[in-house]
Structure formats: C-alpha cells, structure tokens
Design a protein around this motif. Sequence first.
Motif, short mmCIF file in Angstrom:
data_model
loop_
_atom_site.label_atom_id
_atom_site.label_comp_id
_atom_site.label_asym_id
_atom_site.label_seq_id
_atom_site.Cartn_x
_atom_site.Cartn_y
_atom_site.Cartn_z
N TYR A 159 0.83 -1.20 0.00
CA TYR A 159 0.00 0.00 0.00
C TYR A 159 0.87 1.26 0.00
O TYR A 159 0.58 2.23 -0.71
N ALA A 160 1.94 1.26 0.80
CA ALA A 160 2.83 2.41 0.85
C ALA A 160 3.48 2.65 -0.51
O ALA A 160 3.60 3.79 -0.97
N GLN A 161 3.90 1.56 -1.19
CA GLN A 161 4.53 1.70 -2.50
C GLN A 161 3.55 2.21 -3.53
O GLN A 161 3.90 3.02 -4.39
N LEU A 162 2.30 1.76 -3.45
CA LEU A 162 1.27 2.23 -4.36
C LEU A 162 1.10 3.74 -4.24
O LEU A 162 1.04 4.46 -5.24
N ILE A 163 1.04 4.24 -3.01
CA ILE A 163 0.89 5.68 -2.79
C ILE A 163 2.11 6.42 -3.31
O ILE A 163 1.99 7.46 -3.97
N ALA A 164 3.30 5.90 -3.01
CA ALA A 164 4.54 6.54 -3.47
C ALA A 164 4.57 6.60 -4.99
O ALA A 164 4.99 7.62 -5.57
N ASP A 165 4.14 5.53 -5.66
CA ASP A 165 4.10 5.52 -7.11
C ASP A 165 3.11 6.57 -7.63
O ASP A 165 3.37 7.25 -8.63
N GLY A 166 1.97 6.67 -6.97
CA GLY A 166 0.98 7.67 -7.37
C GLY A 166 1.51 9.08 -7.26
O GLY A 166 1.27 9.94 -8.12
N LEU A 167 2.27 9.35 -6.20
CA LEU A 167 2.87 10.67 -6.03
C LEU A 167 3.96 10.92 -7.07
O LEU A 167 4.23 12.06 -7.44
N ALA A 168 4.59 9.84 -7.55
CA ALA A 168 5.63 9.96 -8.58
C ALA A 168 5.05 9.99 -9.99
O ALA A 168 5.78 10.12 -10.96
N GLY A 169 3.73 9.85 -10.10
CA GLY A 169 3.09 9.87 -11.41
C GLY A 169 3.21 8.57 -12.18
O GLY A 169 2.99 8.53 -13.39
N ASP A 170 3.54 7.49 -11.48
CA ASP A 170 3.64 6.17 -12.10
C ASP A 170 2.40 5.38 -11.72
O ASP A 170 2.26 4.92 -10.59
N PHE A 171 1.48 5.20 -12.67
CA PHE A 171 0.21 4.55 -12.38
C PHE A 171 0.13 3.15 -12.98
O PHE A 171 -0.95 2.64 -13.28
N SER A 195 11.52 -5.05 7.44
CA SER A 195 10.95 -4.51 6.21
C SER A 195 11.77 -3.32 5.72
O SER A 195 12.41 -2.61 6.50
N VAL A 196 11.75 -3.11 4.42
CA VAL A 196 12.46 -1.98 3.82
C VAL A 196 11.47 -0.84 3.65
O VAL A 196 10.47 -1.00 2.94
N PRO A 197 11.70 0.30 4.27
CA PRO A 197 10.73 1.40 4.18
C PRO A 197 10.61 1.94 2.76
O PRO A 197 11.59 2.00 2.01
N VAL A 198 9.40 2.30 2.40
CA VAL A 198 9.13 2.87 1.08
C VAL A 198 9.51 4.34 1.09
O VAL A 198 9.18 5.08 2.01
N GLU A 199 10.21 4.78 0.05
CA GLU A 199 10.61 6.18 -0.08
C GLU A 199 9.69 6.88 -1.07
O GLU A 199 9.30 6.31 -2.09
N ILE A 200 9.37 8.12 -0.75
CA ILE A 200 8.54 8.93 -1.63
C ILE A 200 9.45 9.74 -2.53
O ILE A 200 10.32 10.47 -2.06
N LYS A 201 9.26 9.60 -3.84
CA LYS A 201 10.01 10.39 -4.81
C LYS A 201 9.01 11.09 -5.70
O LYS A 201 8.56 10.54 -6.70
N LYS A 202 8.64 12.30 -5.30
CA LYS A 202 7.63 13.03 -6.05
C LYS A 202 8.15 13.39 -7.43
O LYS A 202 9.32 13.68 -7.62
N VAL A 203 7.24 13.40 -8.39
CA VAL A 203 7.61 13.71 -9.75
C VAL A 203 7.86 15.21 -9.88
O VAL A 203 7.23 16.03 -9.22
#
Length: 545
Positions: free
Chosen positions: A97-109, A319-327
């Motif tokens: 779920y965290a990775q899904l949100i991070a991908d959404g913030l990065a514009g990768d759908f 667990s490996v924490p998910v990083e947010i990389k905004k686009v």
Amino acid sequence: MKRKTTALMMALTLSVSLSACGDKTAVSTERTEIESVEETVETTEATEEAAVTEEESTPEPEPEITAEEKLQSAIGEMPYYGDTANCKMTAEQATAYAQLIADGLAGDFSFRDGYNKDDVDILTWGQPFQAYDIDMGKKVEVDRFNVMLTDFAGDGVPYLYIYSSTNEDSYEIYGWTDNIVNLVVEADARPRGSVYYIYEDENDYGKIKLTFEEFWSMSGETIFSFDTYSFANGATEIEAFRRTEELQGDNSWHIIENDVEIEVYTDDEYYAMREEREQEKPHNHTLPYTCFYDMTPCTLEEMVDYLNAYASAMSDGQSVPVEIKKVDIVKHDGTGITTKGEVPQEKVNSLEILRQYMNGEKYIGIGDSVAFTYIDSYYGTGKPEGFYFGITDLNNDDNQELLVSYKNDSDSNTYVFLPSSSKDALMYQAFQGMNKTDGTYLMRIGDSDTGISVYLYVYDGTKFLEISKLSGNMEWGEYYGGTITENGVTREIGEEEFNVIYNDWNNTYTDFGVNTHLDIENIENTFQVKIDVQSSGEWLVTSAE
C-alpha cells in the motif's frame, strides 16, 4: 573499606593488651574503643552516602517497548476505520500500500494499468487533476489528497481508500487478494446518469456497502436501477442485482427485483427510504469504533509513514521502508508544454513549434492550420501518413522553422514554414535542397515541356532572398539555352553553359532529409519523448518509456 579494616585490627590488639595488663590501661582502652566505634560509624555513613549518590546519578533504564506496543502505536496513529484490535494486515500488505501511494505521487500509475486518457488528465496524485464528468459534459477538477485504511469487510484485512478532498464522488478503493494489491472501485469512470455511494449498513454489523445506481427517464417515467455490493476477500461481491424502481403515473414507486415486484411506496415513503439508503440523514451508529462518516483522513505522505512504521513493527524491523520520490512537474512559461521529469529545453522549444502548428496556433501560408497537416485535399492523401515533417533552425538564429514534405511528391520538394503567428506565414514551396556550406537553397519552378526556372535563395531569419535565377528553354526534351541572373544582372547563356550550371546546381543541393511522419506517434519517436496528455491543446511531455 580500607579505613574500616584498620580500625577493626586496632580494636583486637587493644583487647589482647587489656587482658595482659589488667586495670592499668582501663581508661585509655575505653577511650580508644569509643574512637574506633565513632570512626567505624563515620566510615559506614560515608560509604552509604556515596552509594546513594551513585544510585541517584545512574539513570533508570528505559523500559523496553515490545513489538506489540510498537504495532499498536503504529496502527493507533493512522486513520483506520474498523476494530484496530482485530487488524490482520501483514507487513507485505502495508508495504505494498505504501509503495502504491509513493508511485501515485511519482506519477507512475502502472499499478492500476494507468488511467483512461479520454476521461482523466492526470500527472500525479500530488496535485489536482481533471476527470470527465459525463453528466456535466465536461472535465472537472478533483484530487487524491485524502486517504485512510478501511476494514470494509469487517474481517480485519483493510482496504486502501483514496479520495478527493473537494469531490465526494471521486475516489478509488484498493483491496488485497492473494498477496497482490488490486483496484476494486474507480468512482470517476462511470456511465451517464449514475453514481457510486458508500454507506455503513447498521443492519449488517460491521459492514460497509457500496451501491452503484443508474437513473434515466423513459416514456415519461423516472426509473432508478441499482446494484448493491459487499466487500469481501479484498474485492467486492454482488449482493442485490438490478433492483429497479419505477415512478408510475399515480406517483407511486414500484420496486422490482429479478422481474418480481416486491414493494410499492408512496412518493413520500420512497424519498424517505432513499435518504436512509444514501445516508443523507444521520443513522444509528452502534459500532464500538468511529463512524465511517466521522473519520478524519490523513495526507498521502503521512499514510506512507504510518504504513512504513506498521510494516517495521510487524517484521521486527526487517521490512524496507518505502521512499517517496515526487515527480518533478515543470510548466514551461510561454509555451503549451509541461514536462514530467528532465527534458532538455532545446527539445521543449522544438516541440512547442510543432504543437502550435498542429493545434492551429501557428498557420501555414495557404490559410489552413491543423487541417493542412491532417486533411489536405491537394498534395497529401488526406491522412497524416501522407506527410513527412522536420523542424530545424535553418540559420542558427534560435528560430525553429517547420519543414513539411509529401510522400506522393516524386520531386522530393520540401515546404518551409517560417515562425509566424499570423495566417499569412511565409511559405516557399518546392525547395529541393540546400547547400549547408554557403547556406543557400534551391527552388525549381515550371519544369515543363516548354521550359524551367531554377532559383537560389538565402535565408536571413525572417524571409528568403533570391540571389540567382536560371531560366531555360526546352524543345523536344532538350534544353537549348536561356538566361542567368546574378546580383541583379541578367545575361543570355547558351545550351552548354546552361547545362553546366543546371547540373552543378542539381549536384550541389541535396534534399532536407525530412523522413518522419507528421503525427504524434512519430513526433514521440523523433524526439524520444512521450506525449501523455493533450488537454486544451497543451502537451505533457515525459522521457521516452
């Protein structure tokens, strides 16, 4: 400790002396014993005081936080609809779920196979976007700023509910099935006259229901049809199918399920029932946790932090924490180009020229705009495949000229369109080549059974200037002489000189090398970009995928 031992040895020695000497040393011995006792007491008190001081200066050890306490702390801070004590979310689910949100913030759908570009113009979940509202007949602004975990099924396995902060009808719900995240509900994509709504079912303890409703008018009668779904196993399951509600001439509502009439309501009774079903009035919340409608969401970034903390507690820190990389979204001022990620400015400038020509913001000399490139009735085939295009700075003055040629032109002519915002943009047709050494251009006109005219031009950045003209006469397929005009002076030439000049010009000037179709797909291929969104004539440009 050393002082206390010495005093004890002295006391024993005095005791032996007392036995040997009788009363002779009685007074002296008594005094010595008193001093020894006092010394012992002082030493003991000093030792105890030092021990107390040492104990006071040593900090109390922090009580160890158990894994269960870490887990409850992590889940207690996040917005969670349902019984947190019954939460069965795994570390893998939290991380997904965290990775899904991070991908959404990065514009990768890619996690949802993207959005339908006809319905949604979206760059990232990190900023508002446009979604088509079919009932309004236009795109409206929505976002994905709110999020919470929701135990819709009441089984302890939460769904991820991401929704708009400005439009309650715009949301997405993701479930967890077979250790995979799946898109369960997408509320933006819906047919005309329809709506999704979520409600807390007080008659089905601990369950959230989803109803998809359509409405239309037929033969003067209003008809509602709806499907009700329950959440289960990380997905949705149909509960009641195609219940139809028809308003008839006497203002009575007839409820039909599976082609059988099951209920009849008066108009007032029906709308009271609808209000209750749609949760438009307060309902009787009896669950031991916060009502769904009273939940306070968090931001997407906050939810990633909560999910990372939960996954860490569940996995004992493995667990490996998910990083947010905004686009990185860049709107290039003065253009209709927005870039996602790094795109060279030179490439942006060239794409902007093409965008303007293709959207009719710049015009081609014959007075047409986009129609010229897509619906040509004279030179082309009527389709984009009939054209080639190029865009270049002909004289290094930072202005981009548009080059267009035609697949069905056997003479390989290239049309040069100069940068201009007016409909009378200069166009010089039938350029057959250029000499890059001296920056001159060759144009041949009137190649027929009777004669030919060949011109040489130079380009000064705003217009082409004629510098030479060769005119020849033809008879029986042979040139037999003509005239040459240079520096404003015209002179007669014979057949031999004419052919020498003509052949020299033809061999010196090569074509422009325009070899790419004038359409979006080939613009993308040429510039190694991806044009994701074309909204209101503007382009979103990303690196090639």
